[in-house]
Design a protein around this motif. Structure first.
Motif, mmCIF file in Angstrom:
data_model
loop_
_atom_site.group_PDB
_atom_site.id
_atom_site.type_symbol
_atom_site.label_atom_id
_atom_site.label_comp_id
_atom_site.label_asym_id
_atom_site.label_seq_id
_atom_site.Cartn_x
_atom_site.Cartn_y
_atom_site.Cartn_z
ATOM 1 N N LYS A 260 -6.092 7.881 9.641
ATOM 2 C CA LYS A 260 -5.529 7.170 10.977
ATOM 3 C C LYS A 260 -4.672 6.136 10.935
ATOM 4 O O LYS A 260 -3.923 6.021 11.952
ATOM 5 C CB LYS A 260 -6.151 7.699 12.582
ATOM 6 N N ARG A 261 -6.215 5.126 10.190
ATOM 7 C CA ARG A 261 -5.666 3.843 10.363
ATOM 8 C C ARG A 261 -3.859 3.617 9.501
ATOM 9 O O ARG A 261 -2.772 2.969 9.519
ATOM 10 C CB ARG A 261 -6.458 2.607 9.813
ATOM 11 N N ALA A 262 -4.140 4.604 8.056
ATOM 12 C CA ALA A 262 -2.608 4.550 6.987
ATOM 13 C C ALA A 262 -1.399 4.703 8.529
ATOM 14 O O ALA A 262 -0.810 4.639 8.600
ATOM 15 C CB ALA A 262 -2.822 5.731 6.368
ATOM 16 N N ILE B 283 0.832 -0.754 -0.056
ATOM 17 C CA ILE B 283 0.023 -0.237 -0.360
ATOM 18 C C ILE B 283 0.978 1.069 0.012
ATOM 19 O O ILE B 283 1.875 1.369 0.848
ATOM 20 C CB ILE B 283 -0.963 0.232 1.330
ATOM 21 N N SER B 284 0.870 1.578 -1.368
ATOM 22 C CA SER B 284 2.042 2.885 -1.153
ATOM 23 C C SER B 284 0.987 4.511 -0.796
ATOM 24 O O SER B 284 2.516 4.962 -0.659
ATOM 25 C CB SER B 284 2.084 3.527 -2.650
ATOM 26 N N LEU B 285 -0.048 4.510 -0.965
ATOM 27 C CA LEU B 285 -1.142 5.774 -0.386
ATOM 28 C C LEU B 285 -2.352 5.330 -0.104
ATOM 29 O O LEU B 285 -3.068 4.232 -0.321
ATOM 30 C CB LEU B 285 -0.777 6.975 -1.861
ATOM 31 N N VAL B 286 -3.105 6.122 0.666
ATOM 32 C CA VAL B 286 -3.708 6.314 0.865
ATOM 33 C C VAL B 286 -4.597 7.649 1.319
ATOM 34 O O VAL B 286 -4.145 8.453 1.619
ATOM 35 C CB VAL B 286 -4.305 5.808 2.491
ATOM 36 N N VAL B 287 -5.827 8.011 0.019
ATOM 37 C CA VAL B 287 -6.487 8.768 -0.335
ATOM 38 C C VAL B 287 -8.090 8.886 0.762
ATOM 39 O O VAL B 287 -8.290 8.189 0.482
ATOM 40 C CB VAL B 287 -6.786 9.373 -1.256
ATOM 41 N N SER B 288 -8.307 10.426 0.872
ATOM 42 C CA SER B 288 -10.052 10.330 1.729
ATOM 43 C C SER B 288 -10.335 11.405 1.667
ATOM 44 O O SER B 288 -9.584 12.348 0.861
ATOM 45 C CB SER B 288 -9.298 10.440 2.778
ATOM 46 N N ASN B 289 -11.564 11.972 0.358
ATOM 47 C CA ASN B 289 -11.887 13.126 1.069
ATOM 48 C C ASN B 289 -12.561 13.403 1.629
ATOM 49 O O ASN B 289 -13.379 14.840 1.820
ATOM 50 C CB ASN B 289 -13.448 12.825 -0.115
ATOM 51 N N ASN B 290 -13.068 13.139 3.188
ATOM 52 C CA ASN B 290 -12.936 13.585 4.108
ATOM 53 C C ASN B 290 -12.153 13.664 5.395
ATOM 54 O O ASN B 290 -11.276 12.372 5.925
ATOM 55 C CB ASN B 290 -14.426 12.646 5.018
ATOM 56 N N PRO C 192 1.788 6.340 3.423
ATOM 57 C CA PRO C 192 1.589 7.843 2.905
ATOM 58 C C PRO C 192 -0.362 8.068 2.943
ATOM 59 O O PRO C 192 -0.873 7.680 2.351
ATOM 60 C CB PRO C 192 1.858 8.102 1.782
ATOM 61 N N ALA C 193 -0.384 8.743 4.477
ATOM 62 C CA ALA C 193 -2.153 9.826 4.221
ATOM 63 C C ALA C 193 -2.563 10.821 3.433
ATOM 64 O O ALA C 193 -1.445 11.571 4.283
ATOM 65 C CB ALA C 193 -2.073 8.647 5.043
ATOM 66 N N LYS C 194 -3.578 11.543 2.822
ATOM 67 C CA LYS C 194 -3.236 12.324 2.373
ATOM 68 C C LYS C 194 -4.751 12.630 2.510
ATOM 69 O O LYS C 194 -5.956 11.940 2.199
ATOM 70 C CB LYS C 194 -2.992 12.758 1.242
#
Length: 209
Positions: A46-48, A32-39, A54-56
């Motif tokens: 936080k899990r990421a 898993i190289s990236l986690v993105v959320s619209n929220n 990397p989380a954005k």
């Protein structure tokens, strides 16, 4: 190694299932190289972060229009050189410009047996409310590739789940997650990561299955 980006809107239970499957070896040849959320308040971020992934947050509310939001989202995906984009409870429609940038490289988990209870308006609890209102005896989950329609892309995996008398939408939602979503989404990623999935004439073929 397949570079996977996961798009989420809420708690991230499917993200957790993917992370656990990577840790346990049920998903191989992928990270898993990236986690993105619209929220911005999504617990999935936080899990990421707890796994140093990397989380954005990219929220449409911070852009002048949807087109600018879509451009920013695509730019973020491309910046991380993703091979596969996973929609894991992402409550934002993916525009054609992103679908075309990742042909047969975006997958979605839908909480019903597509083509039943899918399409416009069927998301989250609305799916399970529809299932109970119709009185069907079997529901489930579907992993499919994303095209420019709504839940219309080629189906990769499906798993059935029993509907029980007395179920509420919330109870049924949880059972579908536990018995189907958390199992077939990691499996689909593993199959793709190991070059077992191809699309021929609009249908998915899985090697050795």
């Amino acid at each position: 190694m397949l570079r996977v980006g996961v798009l989420v809107s809420g708690g991230g239970t499917n993200l957790q299932a993917i992370m656990d499957a990577v840790d346990s070896g049920k998903i191989t040849n992928a990270e898993i190289s990236l986690v993105v959320s619209n929220n911005p308040g999504a617990y999935a971020l936080k899990r990421a972060e707890s796994r140093e992934i990397p989380a954005k947050c990219i929220s449409p509310k911070t852009f002048e229009n949807r087109e600018e939001f879509h451009k920013a989202l695509l730019q973020e995906l491309q910046k991380h050189r993703l091979d596969l984009v996973v929609l894991a409870g992402f409550l934002v429609a993916i525009p054609p410009m992103i679908v075309e940038a990742y042909p047969n490289r975006i997958i979605n988990i839908h909480p019903s047996l597509v083509p039943s209870f899918c399409g416009v308006g069927f998301y989250g609890l609305h799916v399970h409310e529809g299932v109970l209102a119709r009185g069907v005896k079997v529901t489930g989950a579907t992993v499919h590739f994303v095209d420019t329609g709504t839940d219309t892309g080629p189906i990769i995996l499906q798993k059935a789940v029993e509907v029980r008398q007395g179920d509420t939408p919330e109870v049924l939602q949880r059972r579908v997650m536990e018995e189907a979503e958390w199992k077939i989404l990691p499996k689909a990623i593993d199959l793709i990561a190991n070059d077992k999935v191809s699309v021929q004439n609009g249908k998915v073929c899985i090697e050795n299955e």
